[in-house]
Write an enzyme that holds these catalytic residues in place. Structure first.
Site, PDB file in Angstrom:
ATOM      1  CE  LYS A 165      35.906  50.934  39.423  1.00  0.00           C
ATOM      2  NZ  LYS A 165      35.383  49.800  40.234  1.00  0.00           N
ATOM      3  CG  HIS A 186      30.767  49.738  45.952  1.00  0.00           C
ATOM      4  ND1 HIS A 186      29.443  49.933  45.596  1.00  0.00           N
ATOM      5  CD2 HIS A 186      31.436  49.506  44.800  1.00  0.00           C
ATOM      6  CE1 HIS A 186      29.328  49.800  44.290  1.00  0.00           C
ATOM      7  NE2 HIS A 186      30.508  49.550  43.784  1.00  0.00           N
TER       8      HIS A 186
END
Length: 432
Positions: A202, A330
């Site tokens: 991330k 996701h």
């Protein structure tokens, strides 16, 4: 003729689950993440459950659903969808918001009701949810290690404290990770514990050079056989995306949402050989025509919470096949009910090329009787038993609901948390 069950009761329980101080493009995770657990109970006492991201607005809207849904047949999800749309209307694209998470309301509500209905249907006919989606294409579903830059702490009341006796992943989960070496250590601990075969970072937290260096450090540590991916959460410009995208060609399996908007993504996609993935620029069926027209991505990262349920996600797989897109998933901070639904969906989708995202290793709480899911070689087996194959632990539910009452959080707001550390921090749609 057999009388099918009708929904007689709906229980809606907001909960707060421990969440570590993970950094992202919108700021910093709070010590607790909010979820809502929905129980639909039929007149013959069959219970279907679901789990969705929680906000006060969504909780209020779910309570509005009670009078609409009570008395309905859980087999008739098309009718239920029509009832909900007639009452709430249809979400607009702009309601998604600018943050990494999805702020729309109806998609959350319908996914909550639909998953619980499918859980009931599976129990009535003694079949798993995956069979209601067309049947299993695989026995287990692979997931990727999901790495985060983070501050020290494990979440909850001990957000910035550590347990000196923790070992392995439990210790790594509490340590800070603010540079490439610490990201590699985090990845090594997570992959050793869960057996993940691919890795996602991330990004969107530090300037791109540092994050790209972390990708190269991961490549050096794990070698060529472990696929890597990075998600800057749309904070890079087109120029930055192309510059660092070219640098990472041959190193990453895909680049996720490097920049904001379909047109910008399309410009980057034309300049790179590396596939682009999204859960930010193409997030609804309304987005699909423009996506195909401009060519904004190669991979759509679905999320049944955000696309309106499991069957809508299966419809999306058909769209992806038709237009030459791949589909993966996701994730958000979640527990076992959501993970079970993801696994049933992941087992049903065709053309599986990319391991799914999951935050599950970062969570330590659980709300199902079976306890926390086990990962074998980075994959989760399709749950056995009818419906979702998991049951609600009412004692755990009560404890996590008390967390919700005590923590005082009513919606996700990562800006509040990051300003406790960096008082003048501001969210920017595009940062580099």
């Amino acid at each position: 003729m057999k009388n099918f069950p009708k929904i007689k009761e709906i229980n809606i329980t907001p909960i707060a689950i421990v969440d570590p101080p993970l950094l992202n493009a919108a700021g910093l995770h709070a010590p607790y993440a909010l979820r809502i657990i929905v129980e639909l109970i039929t007149d013959d006492n069959i219970t279907g459950i679901s789990e969705i991201p929680g906000t006060t607005d969504i909780e209020i809207a779910l309570h509005e659903c009670k009078n609409l849904i009570i008395g309905q047949d859980p087999f008739q999800t098309n009718k239920i969808s029509d009832i909900l749309i007639a009452h709430f209307g249809i979400d607009k694209m702009a309601e998604r918001g600018l943050f990494p998470w999805d702020s729309r309301k109806l998609v959350h509500i319908f996914s909550a009701i639909e998953v619980a209905c499918l859980d009931i249907v599976g129990k009535v006919i003694n079949k798993p949810v995956v069979d209601l989606l067309g049947g299993k294409r695989r026995e287990s579903v692979p997931f990727a290690a999901y790495l985060f830059y983070k501050y020290e702490g494990a979440g909850g009341k001990l957000a910035f404290e550590t347990d000196p006796n923790a070992v392995g992943w439990a210790a790594a989960r509490q340590k800070s990770a603010l540079n490439p070496a610490e990201i590699v250590a985090q990845a090594q601990a997570m992959c050793k514990e869960f057996g993940f075969k691919s890795i996602k970072l991330k990004g969107g937290v530090f300037e791109p050079r540092q994050e790209v260096d972390a990708i190269f450090a991961l490549r050096e540590a794990f070698g060529e056989n472990v696929p890597l991916r990075i998600d800057p959460n749309a904070l890079w410009t087109v120029e930055t995306s192309i510059k660092y995208g070219l640098e990472m060609e041959g190193i990453i399996e895909y680049l996720e949402d490097p920049c904001r908007g379909q047109d910008n993504m399309a410009a980057v996609r034309k300049a790179l050989k590396t596939p682009l993935a999204t859960n930010m620029c193409t997030t609804s069926f309304e987005d699909i025509p423009r996506s195909i027209q401009v060519g904004s991505e190669d991979i759509i990262l679905s999320d049944h919470h955000f696309w309106g349920g499991l069957r809508a996600s299966m419809t999306l797989t058909g769209v992806c096949q038709t237009f030459g897109r791949h589909l993966s998933m996701h994730s958000n901070s979640h527990l076992g009910i959501s993970l079970a639904a993801m696994v049933h969906l992941g087992a049903a989708i065709p053309n599986f090329h990319y391991a799914l995202d999951t935050h599950y290793p970062w969570q330590s709480d659980e709300v199902i009787k079976q306890g926390r899911f086990k990962f074998e070689d980075g994959a989760v087996a399709v749950p056995e038993g009818p419906g979702l194959g998991v049951e609600l632990d009412k004692n755990a539910l009560a404890k996590l609901h008390q967390n919700y009452l005590d923590c005082g959080i009513t919606k996700r707001d990562d800006l509040i948390e990051i300003r406790k550390v960096i008082p003048d921090w501001e969210f920017k749609q595009t940062r580099w």
